[in-house]
Every structure is written in C-alpha cells, then in structure tokens.
Design an enzyme around this catalytic site. Sequence first.
Site, PDB file in Angstrom:
ATOM      1  N   ASP A  87       2.430  -0.334  11.836  1.00 60.58           N
ATOM      2  CA  ASP A  87       1.078  -0.804  11.506  1.00 60.58           C
ATOM      3  C   ASP A  87       0.821  -2.225  12.019  1.00 60.58           C
ATOM      4  O   ASP A  87      -0.320  -2.697  11.976  1.00 60.58           O
ATOM      5  CB  ASP A  87       0.869  -0.760   9.985  1.00 60.58           C
ATOM      6  CG  ASP A  87       0.875   0.686   9.486  1.00 60.58           C
ATOM      7  OD1 ASP A  87       0.392   1.567  10.214  1.00 60.58           O
ATOM      8  OD2 ASP A  87       1.384   0.926   8.379  1.00 60.58           O
ATOM      9  N   LYS A  96       0.827  -1.204   0.000  1.00 61.53           N
ATOM     10  CA  LYS A  96       0.000   0.000   0.000  1.00 61.53           C
ATOM     11  C   LYS A  96       0.872   1.269   0.000  1.00 61.53           C
ATOM     12  O   LYS A  96       0.650   2.178  -0.807  1.00 61.53           O
ATOM     13  CB  LYS A  96      -0.925  -0.047   1.227  1.00 61.53           C
ATOM     14  CG  LYS A  96      -1.987   1.019   1.270  1.00 61.53           C
ATOM     15  CD  LYS A  96      -3.137   0.580   2.153  1.00 61.53           C
ATOM     16  CE  LYS A  96      -2.931   0.776   3.630  1.00 61.53           C
ATOM     17  NZ  LYS A  96      -2.943   2.176   4.056  1.00 61.53           N
ATOM     18  N   SER A  97       1.845   1.329   0.879  1.00 62.58           N
ATOM     19  CA  SER A  97       2.705   2.525   0.953  1.00 62.58           C
ATOM     20  C   SER A  97       3.432   2.764  -0.364  1.00 62.58           C
ATOM     21  O   SER A  97       3.512   3.895  -0.854  1.00 62.58           O
ATOM     22  CB  SER A  97       3.766   2.352   2.047  1.00 62.58           C
ATOM     23  OG  SER A  97       3.221   2.579   3.296  1.00 62.58           O
ATOM     24  N   ARG A 121       2.791   5.913  -3.503  1.00 59.43           N
ATOM     25  CA  ARG A 121       3.914   6.712  -4.015  1.00 59.43           C
ATOM     26  C   ARG A 121       4.120   6.486  -5.506  1.00 59.43           C
ATOM     27  O   ARG A 121       4.476   7.418  -6.237  1.00 59.43           O
ATOM     28  CB  ARG A 121       5.168   6.374  -3.213  1.00 59.43           C
ATOM     29  CG  ARG A 121       5.096   6.945  -1.785  1.00 59.43           C
ATOM     30  CD  ARG A 121       6.057   6.220  -0.871  1.00 59.43           C
ATOM     31  NE  ARG A 121       6.168   6.843   0.451  1.00 59.43           N
ATOM     32  CZ  ARG A 121       5.307   6.660   1.451  1.00 59.43           C
ATOM     33  NH1 ARG A 121       4.242   5.888   1.287  1.00 59.43           N
ATOM     34  NH2 ARG A 121       5.489   7.257   2.625  1.00 59.43           N
ATOM     35  N   ARG A 168      -5.712   2.843  18.319  1.00 66.10           N
ATOM     36  CA  ARG A 168      -5.385   1.407  18.248  1.00 66.10           C
ATOM     37  C   ARG A 168      -4.913   0.834  19.575  1.00 66.10           C
ATOM     38  O   ARG A 168      -4.900  -0.391  19.741  1.00 66.10           O
ATOM     39  CB  ARG A 168      -4.331   1.148  17.156  1.00 66.10           C
ATOM     40  CG  ARG A 168      -4.907   1.276  15.767  1.00 66.10           C
ATOM     41  CD  ARG A 168      -3.926   0.900  14.675  1.00 66.10           C
ATOM     42  NE  ARG A 168      -4.590   1.002  13.380  1.00 66.10           N
ATOM     43  CZ  ARG A 168      -3.970   1.157  12.224  1.00 66.10           C
ATOM     44  NH1 ARG A 168      -2.653   1.217  12.190  1.00 66.10           N
ATOM     45  NH2 ARG A 168      -4.653   1.233  11.098  1.00 66.10           N
ATOM     46  N   ARG A 191      -8.076  12.958  12.320  1.00 65.70           N
ATOM     47  CA  ARG A 191      -6.626  12.745  12.446  1.00 65.70           C
ATOM     48  C   ARG A 191      -5.839  14.050  12.341  1.00 65.70           C
ATOM     49  O   ARG A 191      -6.237  14.983  11.662  1.00 65.70           O
ATOM     50  CB  ARG A 191      -6.171  11.712  11.404  1.00 65.70           C
ATOM     51  CG  ARG A 191      -6.881  10.386  11.673  1.00 65.70           C
ATOM     52  CD  ARG A 191      -6.450   9.303  10.754  1.00 65.70           C
ATOM     53  NE  ARG A 191      -5.050   8.954  10.955  1.00 65.70           N
ATOM     54  CZ  ARG A 191      -4.387   8.102  10.173  1.00 65.70           C
ATOM     55  NH1 ARG A 191      -5.003   7.541   9.149  1.00 65.70           N
ATOM     56  NH2 ARG A 191      -3.147   7.814  10.421  1.00 65.70           N
ATOM     57  N   GLY A 226      -4.951   8.343   5.266  1.00 64.02           N
ATOM     58  CA  GLY A 226      -4.055   9.384   5.764  1.00 64.02           C
ATOM     59  C   GLY A 226      -2.890   9.610   4.814  1.00 64.02           C
ATOM     60  O   GLY A 226      -2.426  10.742   4.641  1.00 64.02           O
ATOM     61  N   SER A 259       7.025  10.105  11.386  1.00 63.54           N
ATOM     62  CA  SER A 259       6.026   9.929  10.340  1.00 63.54           C
ATOM     63  C   SER A 259       6.638   9.998   8.947  1.00 63.54           C
ATOM     64  O   SER A 259       7.122  11.047   8.508  1.00 63.54           O
ATOM     65  CB  SER A 259       4.939  11.002  10.473  1.00 63.54           C
ATOM     66  OG  SER A 259       4.118  10.968   9.323  1.00 63.54           O
ATOM     67  N   LYS A 275      -3.934   6.747  14.791  1.00 69.31           N
ATOM     68  CA  LYS A 275      -4.123   6.041  13.519  1.00 69.31           C
ATOM     69  C   LYS A 275      -5.604   6.051  13.138  1.00 69.31           C
ATOM     70  O   LYS A 275      -6.366   6.856  13.649  1.00 69.31           O
ATOM     71  CB  LYS A 275      -3.559   4.625  13.625  1.00 69.31           C
ATOM     72  CG  LYS A 275      -2.047   4.595  13.859  1.00 69.31           C
ATOM     73  CD  LYS A 275      -1.298   5.130  12.662  1.00 69.31           C
ATOM     74  CE  LYS A 275       0.209   5.121  12.892  1.00 69.31           C
ATOM     75  NZ  LYS A 275       0.937   5.762  11.806  1.00 69.31           N
TER      76      LYS A 275
HETATM   77  C1  S3P Z   1       2.625   5.290   5.986  1.00 68.74           C
HETATM   78  C2  S3P Z   1       3.252   5.693   7.127  1.00 68.74           C
HETATM   79  C3  S3P Z   1       2.759   5.366   8.466  1.00 68.74           C
HETATM   80  C4  S3P Z   1       1.789   4.188   8.436  1.00 68.74           C
HETATM   81  C5  S3P Z   1       0.783   4.313   7.358  1.00 68.74           C
HETATM   82  C6  S3P Z   1       1.458   4.410   5.996  1.00 68.74           C
HETATM   83  C7  S3P Z   1       3.177   5.730   4.695  1.00 68.74           C
HETATM   84  O1  S3P Z   1       2.064   6.484   8.978  1.00 68.74           O
HETATM   85  O2  S3P Z   1       1.156   4.044   9.685  1.00 68.74           O
HETATM   86  O3  S3P Z   1      -0.060   3.187   7.361  1.00 68.74           O
HETATM   87  O4  S3P Z   1       2.815   5.161   3.644  1.00 68.74           O
HETATM   88  O5  S3P Z   1       3.999   6.652   4.697  1.00 68.74           O
HETATM   89  P1  S3P Z   1       2.860   7.674   9.696  1.00 68.74           P
HETATM   90  O6  S3P Z   1       3.750   8.285   8.683  1.00 68.74           O
HETATM   91  O7  S3P Z   1       1.824   8.644  10.177  1.00 68.74           O
HETATM   92  O8  S3P Z   1       3.577   7.001  10.824  1.00 68.74           O
END
Ligand code: S3P
Length: 428
Positions: A316, A21-22, A26, A347, A121, A93, A166, A343
């Site tokens: 996560d 997902k991350s 991007r 959590r 958030r 987020g 973050s 989150k």
């Molecule tokens: C993410 C960073 C994390 C993670 C989120 C995905 C990302 O959040 O908890 O699920 O893709 O950069 P934070 O950057 O707020 O820690």
Amino acid sequence: MKIIRPAAGPLHGSLALPGDKSVSHRALILGALAEGRLTLRNVPSGQDVRSTRTCLAALGVRFLDVPGAVVVEGAGLSGLRAPGADLDCGNSGTTMRLLTGVLAGQGFDSVLTGDASLSRRPMRRVAGPLERMGACVSLAEDGRPPVRIRGRRPLTSAAVRLEVPSAQVKSAVLLAGLFAEGETEVDDPFGTRDHTERMLAALGAGESLRRRGSAALIRPCALRTGFAWDLPGDVSTAAFFAAAAALIPGSSLALRGMLLNPRRLGFFLALREMGGDWAISGERETGGEPVGDVVVRHAPLRALRVKAERVPSMVDEIPLLAVLAAAADGESRLEGVGELRLKESDRIAGTLAGLRALGAEARADGEDLIVRGPTRFQGAALESGGDHRLAMAFAVAALAAHGESGIADAGCAAVSHPSFFEDLEALR
Ligand code: S3P
C-alpha cells in the site's frame, strides 16, 4: 480541490496513530465470531473499517460504543443472522473479501456490493479457492462484484496455495476454515501480512491453528474473548507522515504506538536503505502484534531498488515510495508492482500521472516502476482518482514542492484516515 501550500519550514510534532486498518477489520470480524465481549480501543474512524462494522451489524452482531472503545458482543461461530438486505462494503476490498470467507460457511444466503471502485475489483481470486471448499459464490460475468453467496454449512476442507500475493484471499480461506469439516490449509509463498493468523492465536485457537513452513492450517474452534486490546497504530498511515518528515529539511516527528509487524515494515526498511533516519523505542505487544514508538528525522535520500518479493510488505506504500524515489538522488526501480493496477484505482497509472505533473521523470517498464531523481517538485494540479493512498502520497509531495498544489477528490482520504489533512497541517 484540496489546496496544499509548501512547508515553509521543518515539520515537528508527535502523532498518536489511529488503529491499523488491516488489524481493525480482523478484530471486528473475529470478535464477532468469538464468544464473549472484546473491547477494542483505538478503533479507526475511517470509512473502510466502518463498512466492516455496518455489515457485521446487519448480520446481527451487536456493538457498544463506550468512552474510548468499541465493545464487540461476540455472536460465536453459529450466531450470525441472515441480513435483511444486500451488504454494502463501500470502498473496502478487505471487507468484501474477508466477509466472503465468513459468509460462504453460513446457513443463509447473502449478497455483497460496493461502490464504483470496489465494483471494478477482481473477486475470482477469492471465489476460486472458496469454491474448492464447496462454497457457492457467484460473481458478475467479468469476475467482479456483486458477490452472491449461497451459504453452505459445513464447508469441506481443502489445501489452497495462493496464486496471487493477497492477504485478503488468505484470510478469507482461513475464516472459511472455521466453518469447514476437518483441517483447511492455505499456503502463502509470498509472505503476505499475517494478522489473521496472529489474531486467531490471540483468541485462543491453540492447537486448532498450526503453521507449517509458509502454510497456515486451521480447524473449526471456539474463539474466546473477555479482554481489551489497544489496536496497534496504523503503519500504512504512519508512512505518509514519516515520508513528509523525511523530505522536509530539519523535520523531526514522533509516531506513537506504531504497528511493527515485520510483514508490514517494508516501507520503513526501504526508507532506511535510502538513507532515511528513523528509530524505534518502547517496543511492546498488543493482541499478538508488536508495536513501538518511532521517531523520524529528515535526511538526504538516495535511490533504491526493491525486488518483487519485498512488495507484499509495502504494497500500500508503493505510490508513496515512488514520491520519495522521485526526490532521491539517482534512478530507483520498484520491481513487480503489477498488483497495484488492481487496487482502489490503477495506482501505477495514477502514480505516474501525479509524479509527472510534479515534474518528476517516471515510467512503467512491464511490472516495474522506474523513477529518476532528484526532482525539485513543482506545485501541480493532481488527480487522486478517488484513491485515498494516492491523495495522501501527493499531499506529501506537495508539501515539499515549490509553489502551491491542488489535489482533486482529496476527501477520499477519509477511507483510511479522515483527519489526515488536519494532522498534516498541525505539523507545520
Ligand atoms: C489488506 C491486504 C492488501 C492491502 C489492503 C489490505 C488486508 O490487499 O493492499 O489494503 O487487510 O489484508 P491484498 O490482499 O489484495 O494484497
């Protein structure tokens, strides 16, 4: 209410993991800002990544769905267009925070909104550093969404030091740096995930991207595509299946094409420290990220202690790790996990409530989570609170429980992995 029956015997199978997902967020965003076409295979079908795609489409980016892939038609750094309406980031987020970085440096205004969870958030963490670059970002009074951005081009460069661990904030600053005059620096003393940095390099940022100690420095530069990537398998999704195999006696499970980025492997390393049995084969690289095939087998688990500095590498996976800790022998301590309160849901509260319902002994001590095992989980009524990671962590515990469990609002698993429950069933 999703009903989960306990596993009657070992879990077996081989799972092709959906794209991380991350990394996928991007790839869509940087592909959109690049020149040329970027072909992405294994794009996950979860709602979060869909939110990013929908927002980019509203900004004029074209996507083509071809068999087995999505093609992003890069608009270049100057190609985004003013959206006709507010941009809905859904539950995501990452969509909201990364796009805030991009949109701060555009020649038009925009508004980012989200669902009820995202609207609670904190966004000051991203607005603050961007304002230091001359961005105009306004939030609701309590620092929450909607995020209203008055585009300004160019931004001014700044040196930013992350105040919270973050990767979303770091990435927002790096993305804004593509639209700033001069060199933008972001220092990340926490060592959060570095997918943005790796992908900028893979897209030819070259000398315009530098690393200095724990900092990344970026200058505006053209990003070039024209190739195809297989997105690495989601290591955070993989963790749920790995945990299920670790817990259920006799199980053995193959996870194919898993992302092996060291900044994301914290859960798997913790599992090994607990006595978990897993091994990697077939290591390779795609889009600047290491991937490989992982086999996980059941093994008896013992308690562990995780220090705060390791949390970003497993942020996560903490609720899931707490489930394993409850099944493990001894008292586990997960330190410095306070970020979990911010989150998709709180959590820490959700994990404690779920673990207690399952019959485990768990408590919060300041920023730490303390869990005592071994617990023989009892079937329970579990509340996901609409949080995908909690729903999936509880499903894993429910498989190992004595008696049937129900998980309320379990459909939220679709945020990251829509076929989660079917994939779990298929392993029985
Ligand atoms: C993410 C960073 C994390 C993670 C989120 C995905 C990302 O959040 O908890 O699920 O893709 O950069 P934070 O950057 O707020 O820690």
